[in-house]
Design an enzyme around this catalytic site. Sequence first.
Site, short mmCIF file in Angstrom:
data_model
loop_
_atom_site.label_atom_id
_atom_site.label_comp_id
_atom_site.label_asym_id
_atom_site.label_seq_id
_atom_site.Cartn_x
_atom_site.Cartn_y
_atom_site.Cartn_z
N HIS A 6 -16.46 -26.95 -75.18
CA HIS A 6 -16.94 -26.97 -76.57
C HIS A 6 -17.33 -28.37 -77.04
O HIS A 6 -17.06 -28.75 -78.18
CB HIS A 6 -15.89 -26.34 -77.50
CG HIS A 6 -15.40 -25.02 -77.00
ND1 HIS A 6 -16.17 -23.87 -77.01
CD2 HIS A 6 -14.23 -24.67 -76.41
CE1 HIS A 6 -15.49 -22.88 -76.48
NE2 HIS A 6 -14.31 -23.33 -76.11
N ASP A 11 -16.91 -19.92 -67.44
CA ASP A 11 -16.00 -19.98 -68.58
C ASP A 11 -15.39 -18.60 -68.78
O ASP A 11 -15.98 -17.58 -68.43
CB ASP A 11 -16.74 -20.42 -69.84
CG ASP A 11 -15.78 -20.86 -70.96
OD1 ASP A 11 -14.63 -21.26 -70.64
OD2 ASP A 11 -16.17 -20.82 -72.13
N GLY A 12 -14.20 -18.60 -69.35
CA GLY A 12 -13.51 -17.38 -69.72
C GLY A 12 -13.15 -17.44 -71.19
O GLY A 12 -13.01 -18.53 -71.76
N GLU A 24 -10.89 -16.88 -66.72
CA GLU A 24 -11.37 -18.12 -66.09
C GLU A 24 -11.46 -17.95 -64.58
O GLU A 24 -12.47 -18.33 -63.96
CB GLU A 24 -10.42 -19.28 -66.43
CG GLU A 24 -10.37 -19.65 -67.90
CD GLU A 24 -11.56 -20.44 -68.41
OE1 GLU A 24 -12.50 -20.72 -67.64
OE2 GLU A 24 -11.55 -20.80 -69.60
#
Length: 145
Positions: free
Chosen positions: A124, A9-10, A47
């Site tokens: 999320h 993830d970024g 990312e």
Amino acid sequence: MKQVYIYTDGACRGNPGRGGWGAILIYGSFKREISGGEPSTTNNRMELTAAIEALSLLKEPCKVTLTSDSKYLIDAIEKKWVDSWIKKGWRKADGSKVLNIDLWEKLLSLLKVHDVSLVWVHGHTGHEYNERCDQLATAFADSFT
């Protein structure tokens, strides 16, 4: 070939802004978390960097399942946008220059070494490893003052 699972993830505080990336590598019972960032960057750069940094740690060709919530990363490879960009001299369909060419070139070279399957996961939404990668990425982004 060893089977490795990578989650990435970024994150960016502003876009551009303070950025961070996080990744988790899992091989059998071995699990490693890594993270990093830049004081001024973009979310897409983070990312891509997460995937590059994780794949770069592999010391031999591996079968990799790489899971990311980045449609930019996943779609560019899976929908072959990157192939089209290269054929057009790193230009998009509208003729504008592709961003992050330096990172795309690094990622493409790593994808030639490893047998990588890409998996998109909605971010999320409670995915354990995606949430942890987000925590790693945001913590690094927040470390810049």
